[in-house]
Design an enzyme around this catalytic site. Structure first.
Site, PDB file in Angstrom:
ATOM      1  N   CYS A 167      -0.304   4.769  -6.382  1.00 23.30           N
ATOM      2  CA  CYS A 167      -0.564   6.127  -6.608  1.00 23.30           C
ATOM      3  C   CYS A 167       0.188   6.514  -5.528  1.00 23.30           C
ATOM      4  O   CYS A 167       0.944   5.713  -3.796  1.00 23.30           O
ATOM      5  CB  CYS A 167      -2.146   6.403  -5.774  1.00 23.30           C
ATOM      6  SG  CYS A 167      -2.026   8.254  -6.204  1.00 23.30           S
TER       7      CYS A 167
ATOM      8  N   HIS B 221      -1.992   8.327   4.676  1.00 23.72           N
ATOM      9  CA  HIS B 221      -1.347   8.407   4.133  1.00 23.72           C
ATOM     10  C   HIS B 221      -2.003   9.670   3.018  1.00 23.72           C
ATOM     11  O   HIS B 221      -1.410  10.664   1.726  1.00 23.72           O
ATOM     12  CB  HIS B 221      -1.784   7.671   2.250  1.00 23.72           C
ATOM     13  CG  HIS B 221      -3.184   8.329   2.067  1.00 23.72           C
ATOM     14  ND1 HIS B 221      -4.582   7.737   2.671  1.00 23.72           N
ATOM     15  CD2 HIS B 221      -3.377   8.286   0.614  1.00 23.72           C
ATOM     16  CE1 HIS B 221      -5.268   8.612   1.916  1.00 23.72           C
ATOM     17  NE2 HIS B 221      -5.297   8.265   0.559  1.00 23.72           N
TER      18      HIS B 221
END
Length: 387
Positions: A75, A313
């Site tokens: 991802c 992130h």
């Protein structure tokens, strides 16, 4: 870095002040793994995950841990700058409608398998990937649900950008589940000293099982990147169709934040697990998105060895999905977005799981990692599509 915990087998280095509860317990578990190397790094967006905090980095000696990568293998984020310097609100809404038509959202897939050349090539033994391959052909170029999104944004120089957050869809989920189950089973057989309750069963990288996982994980990372690329092609086409056929597009900035990689750190070859963390080597471009309605940041890595050359992130959750749905005020969250003129995705109480109020303050998250990255652009949201 904000603080260091030295009470465990190896230190825990934190880039935040407020790690507590189950997330802190998980970080302590990581620091007591017999194969953990040097220290554990915890990013400023960290929060509880399965087995390991999301937003943490584990360097391991010869062991790969499926749960330290997670279920959405590969991802990540892709951001593309356009030649547009403005976009009218009506055009923006037309673009969003075109994207919704072209990109299946949530649990939806394409009705027909996508062309073979959109898929990463199959190389070596990939048992689970091969089982899921044909189904994955209907999933490539689809957004998925949860916190995945497509966002239209404006940079500091007024340039229009778009950003895609998506992962490996069901193929990554299947690979993760299979190998975590296998690691748990083999750990029992090998009488591992890692307690089962930690949910951190590992596979020796030099074993057949470890090698198989690493190959399949790597394929899923490639699939997730190809998935984002396919979505980006459809977003580009929507802009060309609905705004101007003369738009040009820069090369994408694309990064992953759920994977394991073999790297050299502190004089040792280790397996670096980044779960909800982004690589930030010296000069490397990265993306740190905010929550729905807040700024996102394009950054350049500073190569800080203390974080295993990593950064956060995203903003990171401050409340769980059900907690957000229960406790956040729907009208307040909608007014917050509308006051900024953002075309948003908050329709009902269910959508509150992805409201800005469910996430940490992205400005504070960025401020807490000034020794990890430097900001090169700030992207302000104009419109968002959520999975």
């Amino acid at each position: 870095m904000k603080q260091t915990i030295t009470s465990e087998a190896i230190p825990i280095k934190l880039w935040l002040d407020d790690l507590a509860g189950e997330a802190l317990k998980q970080a302590r578990n990581l620091a007591n793994l017999p194969f953990a190397v040097h220290h554990i790094a915890v990013m400023p967006d960290a929060h509880v995950g399965y087995g390991m905090p999301i937003g943490a980095i584990l360097a391991a000696d010869g062991i790969v841990v499926p749960n330290a990568v997670g279920v959405d293998i590969g991802c990540g984020m892709s951001a593309i700058k356009t030649s547009l310097s403005s976009i009218e609100i009506e055009n923006l809404k037309q673009v969003l409608q075109s994207i919704r038509t072209a990109v299946p959202l949530g649990f939806k897939h394409h009705r027909q398998p996508q062309p073979l050349d959109t898929m990463p090539p199959l190389e070596g033994s990939l048992t689970i990937v091969e089982q899921e391959y044909e189904a994955a052909r209907t999933q490539i170029g689809t957004l998925g649900g949860g916190n995945h999104f497509i966002e239209i944004q404006r940079g500091r120089d007024r340039a229009i950008w778009f950003m895609v957050h998506s992962g490996s869809r069901n193929i990554g989920f299947r690979v993760a589940g299979h190998y975590n189950k296998l690691a748990v089973s083999l750990s029992k057989r090998w009488q591992s000293t890692v307690p089962a309750s930690w949910q951190l069963a590992g596979l020796p990288l030099d074993s057949k099982e470890g090698q198989n996982y690493f190959r399949e994980m790597s394929y899923c990372v490639d699939f997730a990147r190809a998935n984002r690329s396919a979505i980006c092609r459809r977003v580009r086409q929507a802009l060309l169709d609905e705004v101007s056929a003369a738009i040009t597009f820069a090369e994408p900035v694309d990064i992953a934040h759920n994977y394991a990689a073999i790297e050299q750190h502190f004089g040792k070859r280790v397996i670096v697990h980044r779960k909800g963390a982004t690589r930030a080597t010296t000069g490397e471009k990265g993306i740190i998105p905010g929550s729905q309605g807040s700024n996102s940041y394009l950054v350049r890595g500073m190569g800080n060895p203390e974080s295993f050359t990593s950064c956060s992130h995203g903003a990171g959750r401050k409340m769980g999905r059900k907690q957000a749905q229960k406790n956040l005020d729907l009208d307040h969250e909608r007014r917050r977005l509308e006051a900024q003129g953002i075309v948003h995705a908050i329709r009902g109480r269910r959508d509150l799981e992805e409201a800005a109020g469910a996430y940490k303050d992205i400005e504070r998250v960025i401020a807490n990692q000034q020794d990890l990255v430097e900001v090169i652009d700030i992207l302000t949201p104009l419109a968002v599509i959520k999975g």
